[in-house]
Design a protein around this motif. Structure first.
Motif, mmCIF file in Angstrom:
data_model
loop_
_atom_site.group_PDB
_atom_site.id
_atom_site.type_symbol
_atom_site.label_atom_id
_atom_site.label_comp_id
_atom_site.label_asym_id
_atom_site.label_seq_id
_atom_site.Cartn_x
_atom_site.Cartn_y
_atom_site.Cartn_z
ATOM 1 N N PRO A 1 106.490 125.346 31.686
ATOM 2 C CA PRO A 1 106.335 123.969 31.229
ATOM 3 C C PRO A 1 107.622 123.248 30.911
ATOM 4 N N GLY A 2 107.721 122.003 31.335
ATOM 5 C CA GLY A 2 109.024 121.026 31.276
ATOM 6 C C GLY A 2 110.202 121.511 31.586
ATOM 7 N N LYS A 3 110.061 122.457 32.545
ATOM 8 C CA LYS A 3 111.603 122.799 33.308
ATOM 9 C C LYS A 3 111.824 121.933 34.530
ATOM 10 N N ASP A 4 113.037 121.711 34.705
ATOM 11 C CA ASP A 4 113.366 121.075 35.542
ATOM 12 C C ASP A 4 113.357 121.494 37.051
ATOM 13 N N VAL A 5 113.289 120.602 38.066
ATOM 14 C CA VAL A 5 113.674 121.346 39.654
ATOM 15 C C VAL A 5 114.931 121.214 39.781
ATOM 16 N N LYS A 6 115.386 122.240 40.425
ATOM 17 C CA LYS A 6 116.880 122.276 40.740
ATOM 18 C C LYS A 6 117.215 121.946 42.130
ATOM 19 N N VAL A 7 118.300 121.186 42.277
ATOM 20 C CA VAL A 7 118.885 120.955 43.671
ATOM 21 C C VAL A 7 120.041 121.874 43.874
ATOM 22 N N VAL A 8 120.077 122.895 44.625
ATOM 23 C CA VAL A 8 120.934 123.877 44.732
ATOM 24 C C VAL A 8 121.892 123.741 45.985
ATOM 25 N N ASP A 9 123.163 123.904 45.758
ATOM 26 C CA ASP A 9 123.923 123.808 46.836
ATOM 27 C C ASP A 9 124.179 125.405 47.443
ATOM 28 N N VAL A 10 123.726 125.498 48.841
ATOM 29 C CA VAL A 10 123.959 126.907 49.323
ATOM 30 C C VAL A 10 124.809 126.744 50.513
ATOM 31 N N SER A 11 125.586 125.847 50.517
ATOM 32 C CA SER A 11 126.696 125.584 51.872
ATOM 33 C C SER A 11 127.596 126.647 51.964
ATOM 34 N N ASP A 12 127.691 127.268 50.792
ATOM 35 C CA ASP A 12 128.643 128.544 50.643
ATOM 36 C C ASP A 12 127.954 129.627 49.922
ATOM 37 N N LEU A 13 127.364 130.605 50.585
ATOM 38 C CA LEU A 13 126.473 131.490 49.886
ATOM 39 C C LEU A 13 127.089 132.635 49.056
ATOM 40 N N ASN A 14 128.552 132.627 49.174
ATOM 41 C CA ASN A 14 129.560 133.357 47.961
ATOM 42 C C ASN A 14 129.469 132.561 46.871
ATOM 43 N N ASP A 15 129.091 131.209 46.649
ATOM 44 C CA ASP A 15 129.259 130.250 45.631
ATOM 45 C C ASP A 15 128.155 129.369 45.489
ATOM 46 N N ILE A 16 126.723 129.911 45.354
ATOM 47 C CA ILE A 16 125.554 129.029 45.249
ATOM 48 C C ILE A 16 125.718 128.568 43.737
ATOM 49 N N LYS A 17 125.399 127.079 43.648
ATOM 50 C CA LYS A 17 125.595 126.432 42.427
ATOM 51 C C LYS A 17 124.481 125.392 42.538
ATOM 52 N N VAL A 18 124.092 124.814 41.202
ATOM 53 C CA VAL A 18 123.092 123.923 41.240
ATOM 54 C C VAL A 18 123.801 122.515 41.086
ATOM 55 N N SER A 19 123.520 121.621 41.965
ATOM 56 C CA SER A 19 124.152 120.379 42.171
ATOM 57 C C SER A 19 123.722 119.206 41.081
ATOM 58 N N SER A 20 122.129 119.242 41.085
ATOM 59 C CA SER A 20 121.605 118.267 40.040
ATOM 60 C C SER A 20 120.363 118.812 39.800
ATOM 61 N N PHE A 21 119.553 118.184 38.836
ATOM 62 C CA PHE A 21 118.165 118.329 38.467
ATOM 63 C C PHE A 21 117.221 117.256 38.621
ATOM 64 N N PHE A 22 115.993 117.436 38.680
ATOM 65 C CA PHE A 22 115.014 116.599 38.238
ATOM 66 C C PHE A 22 113.611 116.834 37.768
ATOM 67 N N ASN A 23 112.892 115.862 37.530
ATOM 68 C CA ASN A 23 111.555 116.242 36.903
ATOM 69 C C ASN A 23 110.653 115.195 37.381
ATOM 70 N N SER A 24 109.256 115.660 37.118
ATOM 71 C CA SER A 24 108.192 114.479 37.657
ATOM 72 C C SER A 24 108.089 113.428 36.362
ATOM 73 N N SER A 25 108.659 113.843 35.288
ATOM 74 C CA SER A 25 108.422 112.992 33.984
ATOM 75 C C SER A 25 109.665 112.541 33.217
ATOM 76 N N MET A 26 109.904 111.436 32.823
ATOM 77 C CA MET A 26 110.944 110.938 32.052
ATOM 78 C C MET A 26 111.046 111.564 30.648
ATOM 79 N N ASP A 27 109.827 112.006 30.164
ATOM 80 C CA ASP A 27 109.768 112.667 28.882
ATOM 81 C C ASP A 27 109.727 114.293 29.164
#
Length: 449
Positions: free
Chosen positions: A251-277
């Motif tokens: 509940p209430g967790k964001d979707v993660k946009v993950v940078d996987v261009s370098d599998l030795n350094d996987i990181k989250v680029s941004s977050f988004f959600n269906s709701s503004m609240d």
């Protein structure tokens, strides 16, 4: 008579459901199937295939697999295959196709692996394999079609439980176990290409492995610590293999946009959600990515569509709410989604309400100046698109050739659909954009046929 009235009322509810930039084309449900434990849920996963030039949707239920031909923007049920287990405990079914065959599993009770022949659609769907010798239960399936390998997640077998099993299906009706993967406690879902598997491992996060030539899994990377972490449920890779959209099912967790261009350094680029609240009922479930557009099913929030072409600034393009029930059922609403081709037709499943066929016009891949309206000339509707770098708050004003104001619309997203333009006379019109955040003004003419 009561049945006819029910259908009419039910259809009217969904015709007026909350939506933006998605058009309900058809809807199917069936109320004679077993309900699950919550007293309302019947349906689960959805999948799509193209056989002999025609699109088909597959919908799972507590009874089995329902097959639909998508014809003239309608859902035509053409076949049904009963699952080995049928009943109220059949919460999870999953499907994936390879070489004209559909592979199906269930994660409850005494079930099996089923392989169905799709070559005879729309006339019939023969079941050519139905056995528990390899799989009694599995939570999810994914097929690496380039190498003819089936990945079964969270598998119960006659010899015990495995986090994931990998099978050779180069002979589609004779699956052969290649190896079991148990380096984690649980693999909930997977996305695989060319032997590289992105594994959603629940509380253990994301693992990326490579299947070697001697059937050993080699870990290439992982992401087990990240902001807003919860139960790592599912994900999908974009076409360039640089961005992975990852859903934490909680509940209430964001979707993660993950940078996987370098599998030795996987990181989250941004977050988004269906709701503004911070809505506790906003729970992401499953996702498929086509052409840098992410199509997501959300419990309680329906189908959600996001532009991820800029992975640092995902933008909502459209949504359609499939669920109108009460908030007391936590895991209710949209279960799965499948966009055909470029996403112009989408099928989405809802646990209580069945299958939805939706129409969508994705924005152009190249936006000029940076504004765009399309199609042009116009028959009944047009889309406006402008990429905003932060917030969007603007007015769109239609004028006729003499400068008379016809109508004004207010938009808060990059993407806006103006409908029912066929009510206007044939001729030239002007659409003007006025930003409410700065001094930007832009005008373009369009022609109504």
């Amino acid at each position: 008579m009561k049945r006819i009235v029910y259908i009419l009322i039910f259809s009217q509810i969904f015709l007026t459901a909350q939506s933006e930039n998605l058009l309900l084309l058809d809807h199917w449900t069936k109320d004679s199937l077993p309900f699950c434990y919550d007293g309302e849920s019947i349906f689960n996963e959805v999948w799509g295939v193209n056989i002999n030039g025609s699109d088909y949707g597959i919908l799972g239920s507590t009874a089995g697999a329902h097959f639909f031909k998508i014809e003239n923007d309608q859902l035509v049920e053409v076949a049904f295959v009963e699952g080995k287990y049928v009943g109220r405990e059949a919460v999870h079914r999953d499907y994936h196709d390879y070489n004209g065959y559909l592979y199906a599993v269930c994660d409850e009770n005494a079930s099996s692996l089923q392989i169905m022949d799709l070559h005879y659609l729309p006339d019939s769907v023969p079941v050519l394999y139905d056995s528990d010798s390899l799989i009694i239960r599995a939570h999810n399936l994914f097929i690496d079609t380039s190498l003819a390998k089936l990945y079964a997640c969270a598998v119960a077998t006659n010899s015990g439980f495995n986090a994931m099993d990998v099978y050779d299906i180069s002979s589609p009706l004779e699956p052969i176990l290649l190896y079991s993967y148990n380096d984690v406690g649980h693999v909930h879902d997977a996305y695989v290409y060319n032997d590289t598997a992105f594994l959603n491992c629940g509380p253990e996060g994301l693992k990326v492995i490579k299947s070697s030539s001697n059937n050993i899994a080699i870990q290439l990377g992982e992401l087990n610590v990240y902001m807003d972490k919860d139960y790592n449920h599912s994900g999908w890779l974009n076409q360039s293999k640089t961005t992975y959209i990852m859903c934490d099912e909680a509940p209430g967790k964001d979707v993660k946009v993950v940078d996987v261009s370098d599998l030795n350094d996987i990181k989250v680029s941004s977050f988004f959600n269906s709701s503004m609240d911070d809505d506790e009922n906003s729970i992401p479930h499953n996702v498929i990515v086509r052409n840098n557009i992410a199509y997501l099913s959300y419990y309680h929030d329906g189908l959600q569509v996001f532009d991820i072409s800029d992975p640092t600034q995902p933008k909502k393009l459209a949504y359609y709410d499939t669920y109108i029930g009460g908030p007391y059922v936590s895991w209710a609403g949209s279960w799965g989604v499948y966009p055909f081709r470029n996403g112009d037709r989408i099928i989405a499943s809802d646990r209580a309400n069945g299958l939805f066929l939706l129409g969508f016009t994705p924005p152009p891949t190249v936006v000029e100046n940076p504004f765009s309206i399309f199609p042009n000339p116009v028959e009944d509707y047009l889309y406006f698109y402008r990429e905003h770098f932060a917030e969007a708050d603007y007015d769109l004003v239609i004028h006729d050739l003499l400068g008379k104001k016809i109508e004004t619309f207010q938009g808060f997203n990059d993407y806006f659909k103006i409908e029912n333009l066929s009510r206007l006379k044939t001729g030239i019109y002007f659409l003007t954009y006025y930003s409410n955040l700065d001094s930007t003004v832009w005008t373009s003419k369009f022609f109504i046929l």
